[in-house]
Design an enzyme around this catalytic site. Structure first.
Site, mmCIF file in Angstrom:
data_model
loop_
_atom_site.group_PDB
_atom_site.id
_atom_site.type_symbol
_atom_site.label_atom_id
_atom_site.label_comp_id
_atom_site.label_asym_id
_atom_site.label_seq_id
_atom_site.Cartn_x
_atom_site.Cartn_y
_atom_site.Cartn_z
ATOM 1 N N ASP A 320 1.155 -1.204 -0.200
ATOM 2 C CA ASP A 320 0.073 0.095 -0.107
ATOM 3 C C ASP A 320 1.254 1.074 -0.109
ATOM 4 O O ASP A 320 2.243 1.277 0.308
ATOM 5 C CB ASP A 320 -0.804 -0.133 1.265
ATOM 6 C CG ASP A 320 -1.855 0.941 1.558
ATOM 7 O OD1 ASP A 320 -2.419 1.508 0.192
ATOM 8 O OD2 ASP A 320 -2.351 1.582 2.754
ATOM 9 N N ASP A 619 -7.284 -2.973 2.987
ATOM 10 C CA ASP A 619 -5.848 -3.553 2.765
ATOM 11 C C ASP A 619 -6.545 -4.826 2.929
ATOM 12 O O ASP A 619 -6.128 -6.068 2.803
ATOM 13 C CB ASP A 619 -4.802 -3.309 3.217
ATOM 14 C CG ASP A 619 -4.102 -2.066 3.085
ATOM 15 O OD1 ASP A 619 -4.639 -2.031 1.356
ATOM 16 O OD2 ASP A 619 -3.610 -0.997 3.548
ATOM 17 N N GLU A 684 20.366 -46.034 8.921
ATOM 18 C CA GLU A 684 20.055 -46.323 9.406
ATOM 19 C C GLU A 684 18.517 -47.992 8.359
ATOM 20 O O GLU A 684 18.799 -48.632 9.013
ATOM 21 C CB GLU A 684 18.692 -45.483 10.378
ATOM 22 C CG GLU A 684 20.225 -44.983 11.354
ATOM 23 C CD GLU A 684 19.147 -44.187 11.949
ATOM 24 O OE1 GLU A 684 17.702 -44.410 12.619
ATOM 25 O OE2 GLU A 684 19.139 -43.066 12.696
ATOM 26 N N THR A 712 21.058 -38.116 18.355
ATOM 27 C CA THR A 712 22.350 -37.319 17.241
ATOM 28 C C THR A 712 21.764 -36.537 16.605
ATOM 29 O O THR A 712 21.685 -36.120 15.972
ATOM 30 C CB THR A 712 23.343 -38.666 16.704
ATOM 31 O OG1 THR A 712 21.762 -39.486 16.041
ATOM 32 C CG2 THR A 712 23.623 -39.126 18.204
#
Length: 894
Positions: A320, A619, A684, A712
């Site tokens: 604006d 707005d 893993e 971890t």
């Protein structure tokens, strides 16, 4: 649009007395409270349940159910604990953000003055009802839509509705016209009275006001998921599909080999736990929360955590004008004297000399005397009156003019401004003898009176060419969006107050402009360097909008094209091709709230990430529709703050740039720790899957994998997520909003890291069993600690730059990384030495050879990980950059 006239069912109130209390209560029951309907805050139950809506939670919950079914209660409770911890953190952060906005709404409650039973009473504004007699004066906010029946020099700032920075004069009778063209006696809820007094009959409250209509439009504007939310959801689906596919493949192969079903399902649970990075949601949330705290120090209130990152991918910013790029107050821009033109502030010695001259002093004297505003340089925020008159007093004060001495002159008469004469005149007693008439008004009307004065006194009249020259100057100023006032005076020997506006001496013209905020220019230039296109969208006049756009460097000085709301519909209907009208301009003027929504939708459909900055009621729908809405919280409206995702507490455009920078840093950090988590969890998964396919069962236990994922993975990943980032981040273009969180080369790099760790770990497991003769339990312990140390040192491979020295990167300069590594090391030692941990995790005592085997995977990751990083970083380089990199490498070699 809501009806602008009184409902037919309501009789004209007795204006001298107002409503009775009984009638007011009856109408409050009928028409409801005078409150704009806001989106109700979610209950704590809804906020809590929202934390469990994810595929990761579904998969982990399924794994927990299977664990309980197989009587693995410790594993089941551990998985549920992970789910609850993640939900608790998300709930706490979202609930606190919601509570802060509720407190903000409470602070915004106001009162209104109404006439009840013949007495003026101050009541909460939400108790005003249809038919009330509303009293307004300068400094107040209009409590409801009303129709004036009394007005004394009443002026109202309607910029929150229309975007116009100049106040609107309210006169009688009123005519029902759109608010963008309102000049009659209609008052609108939420607008500010800047001058005069008035009484009005309330015609609409709550949702029946212009403000309520825009609020409904705002609620209809649906907010889409942010790019970060979409990317994390896509990554989650990919990980779940990978988990389900590999687990299903493992079960089918096991059934084909004739293995027991319950053992296959237990291993499938291990695969599910291994493949899914349980800490990803926690770390992403905390990374955004940390960015939120950083922005809080820059006076930016973040209502939605994911909104912080969205600014990092924003490539279109709609802003604006009034109150956002400008200060929403008028200031003198130019003073045109008969012999010189001054542009403020005067910088050259010649201009300063002109400002000290007699002609300028006469003009300032007229500006101070022909003035009804109040202004103090010590407290400019407390000024009251017409903004142009306030600006004239501010100019006199800044010019070190003796304002107090001149204001001490006795005012004998006043001719108020009206639309017929288009000027104001005042008569003052001079200290010595005679009196002084001062006049200000439209240039053509004041010029006409000055010519008559010179002819009446026998002096040579202004030549036609000279008159035309002054009118041309006024027209030129108006075409650049400046408001102009002409000033004149007459000295007379008597104190006759009749026919003041005659026989005048021309003093000059003053041009005004709503000045730009001082921080806007460098902020917009920073956005442009960062590849962000800034577009102005306002309800103000095209010439005014273009002038401001040039001032703040949003548009080049040679820019001429602006698009108005009347032209917008045709352009939006055209195909988006190069050279399209919307691509050639950055200024949209005379745009309605609905058209702002159309503009935002247009650019979103083109694949852009759109941010909207605004402060007014007009707005609000656009703030909600945009990918990221930014509201001005200091002087903005409550409706705008409700609709936005970010609220600027200092109303500084520069804070938006800080938020963009922080968003880019957060996205880079999130992508970095996601790569780390995925590569660790893939390792893993590959260890368990490869061992299972080789006929080796239970190389890693579910509790061991959970411990690794919560230890971890979480702490190093969290440390990666709070890095300060590169200082050159704003010199790069926005990241592609369509690009996934894990690009193909990222998946390849994560797979390479995982394969490296898997090969080293399985090699150590084989050596432990077949060379050293360790049993399965001891070999599993070696594998567990080997995987833990490998993942800890793997964090060093997440370097922030591929062109700097290995020891000079964002990771190794991040103190939180070193703290995370130290904490994880301590917790791993506790897991070995505390009996409870040893029992739950199945830890066995380790000899010196076993400890050396634990360190082998870490050494492989440290030695070969950087090589993999450079190989895949080179593959990610665009072809146009390879030559430049080669040149730099060759130069360093020389």
């Amino acid at each position: 649009m809501p009806e602008l006239s009184e409902p037919k069912s309501i009789a004209q109130p007795v204006r001298a007395l107002g409503l009775t209390e009984a009638e007011a209560r009856a109408r409050q029951q009928r028409y409801g409270p005078n409150a704009v309907e806001a989106t109700p805050p979610d209950s704590w139950v809804r906020v809590l349940l929202r934390q469990f809506r994810s595929l990761i939670v579904a998969v982990l919950s399924g794994a927990a159910i299977f664990s309980f079914a197989f009587h693995d209660y410790a594993e089941g409770y551990a998985i549920l604990a992970v789910v609850l911890i993640n939900a608790g953190i998300g709930f706490w952060l979202e609930w606190n953000a919601q509570a802060s906005m509720t407190a903000l709404r409470r602070l915004g409650q106001t009162t209104a003055r109404v006439l009840r039973e013949g007495q003026v009473r101050a009541i909460p504004s939400d108790e005003v009802t249809v038919g009330d007699v509303l009293l307004v004066e300068a400094g107040e906010v209009v409590a409801a839509d009303s129709r004036l029946f009394e007005a004394q020099q009443l002026q109202v700032n309607e910029s929150t509705l229309t975007g116009e920075s100049m106040p609107v004069s309210k006169t009688l009778p009123a005519t029902a016209v759109p608010p963008t063209e309102q000049t009659g006696g209609l008052l609108f809820k939420g607008t500010a009275v800047v001058n005069g007094t008035g009484r009005a009959t309330v015609t609409g409250v709550g949702g029946g006001t212009q403000l309520g209509e825009i609020a409904r439009l705002m609620q209809q504007a649906e907010r889409t998921a942010t790019p970060l939310e979409a990317k994390l959801a896509r990554l989650t689906r990919q990980l779940v599909m990978l988990t389900v596919g590999l687990a299903g493949l493992y079960v089918l192969l096991g059934l084909w080999r004739g293995k027991p079903v319950h053992l296959l399902l237990e291993t499938a649970i291990v695969l599910a736990v291994a493949a899914i990075p349980e800490g990803m949601a926690i770390v992403a949330t905390l990374a955004l929360a940390y960015g939120m705290l950083r922005l809080a120090h820059r006076q930016v209130l973040v209502k939605r955590l994911a909104a912080v990152e969205t600014l990092g991918s924003t490539d279109i910013i709609f802003t604006d004008k009034t109150g956002t790029l400008t200060q929403n107050q008028m200031a003198v821009h130019t003073v045109w004297l008969p012999e010189a033109q001054l542009t403020f502030p005067p910088t050259t010695g010649h201009m300063q000399a002109v400002a000290a001259g007699e002609a300028y002093q006469r003009l300032l004297r007229a500006a101070v005397l022909c003035n009804n505003a109040t202004y103090s340089s010590a407290h400019p925020e407390a000024a009251l009156g017409d903004p142009l008159e306030v600006a004239l007093l501010a100019l006199a004060a800044e010019s070190h003019f003796a304002v107090a001495d001149v204001q001490a002159m006795t005012r004998l008469a006043e001719q108020p401004f009206n639309s017929d004469t288009r000027l104001m005149a005042t008569l003052h007693r001079q200290p010595n003898a005679g009196s002084l008439v001062t006049v200000k008004g439209a240039a053509e009307d004041v010029l006409r009176l000055c010519m008559r004065q010179q002819a009446a006194t026998g002096a040579l009249p202004l030549a036609v060419a000279e008159q035309a020259e002054w009118l041309l100057r006024a027209e030129q100023l108006a075409q650049t969006g400046l408001r102009t006032l002409a000033l004149a005076q007459r000295i007379q020997t008597d104190e006759n107050p009749t026919d003041l506006a005659r026989d005048l001496t021309w003093l000059g013209m003053v041009a005004f402009l709503d000045p730009a905020r001082p921080e806007v220019i460098p902020a917009i230039e920073a956005c442009q360097r960062a590849g962000i296109r800034v577009l102005m969208v306002t309800g103000d006049h095209p010439a005014t909008a273009l002038t401001v756009a040039r001032q703040v460097h949003l548009a080049p000085e040679t820019a001429e094209l602006t698009i108005t709301g009347s032209e917008l519909a045709a352009l939006l209907a055209q195909p988006a091709v190069p050279g399209h009208g919307l691509q050639q301009t950055c200024v949209f003027a005379r745009v309605s709230p609905a058209q702002k929504l159309d503009l935002i939708s247009y650019y979103q459909q083109q694949g852009h990430v759109v941010a909207m900055i605004g402060d007014g009621v007009n707005d609000a729908p656009a703030l909600k529709k945009a990918d990221i809405g930014v509201a001005m919280g200091l002087h903005g409206t409550q409706v705008a703050s409700e609709a936005a995702s970010l609220v600027l507490r200092d109303d500084s455009f520069a804070s938006v740039v800080a938020a963009v920078e922080q968003g880019r840093i957060i996205f880079t950090n999130i992508r970095r720790f996601v790569l780390y988590l995925v590569s660790c969890n893939l390792s893993e998964l590959l260890v368990v899957l490869a061992a299972g396919l080789a006929g080796v069962d239970s190389v890693l236990l579910p509790l061991q994998i959970l411990f690794l994922n919560l230890l971890t993975d979480v702490f190093p990943a969290l440390a990666l997520s709070v890095g300060k980032g590169s200082r050159h981040v704003m010199e790069q273009p926005p990241h592609d909003p369509q690009s996934p969180m894990m690009r193909p080369t990222d998946w390849q790099l994560a797979g390479a890291y995982a394969a490296l760790m898997t090969a080293a770990l399985l090699g150590c497991y084989y050596v432990a069993r077949h060379h050293f003769g360790f049993g399965p339990a001891t070999a599993t312990t070696i594998l567990f600690y080997g995987l833990a140390t490998a993942q800890l040192v793997h964090v060093s491979n997440m370097a922030g730059s591929r062109h700097r020295h290995f020891t000079d990167n964002d990771v190794l300069r991040n103190r939180y990384v070193w703290l995370a590594l130290a904490l994880c090391t301590i917790l791993l030692l506790l897991s070995y030495y505390l009996p409870l941990f040893r029992q739950l995790l199945g830890i066995q005592p380790l000899t010196l050879p076993a400890l050396l085997l634990v360190l082998v995977p870490a050494g492989a990751v440290l030695g070969l990980g950087p090589l993999l990083h450079h190989i895949f970083s080179w593959r990610k380089l665009p072809t146009r950059h390879i030559g430049a990199v080669t040149d730099r490498v060759a130069a360093r070699a020389v």
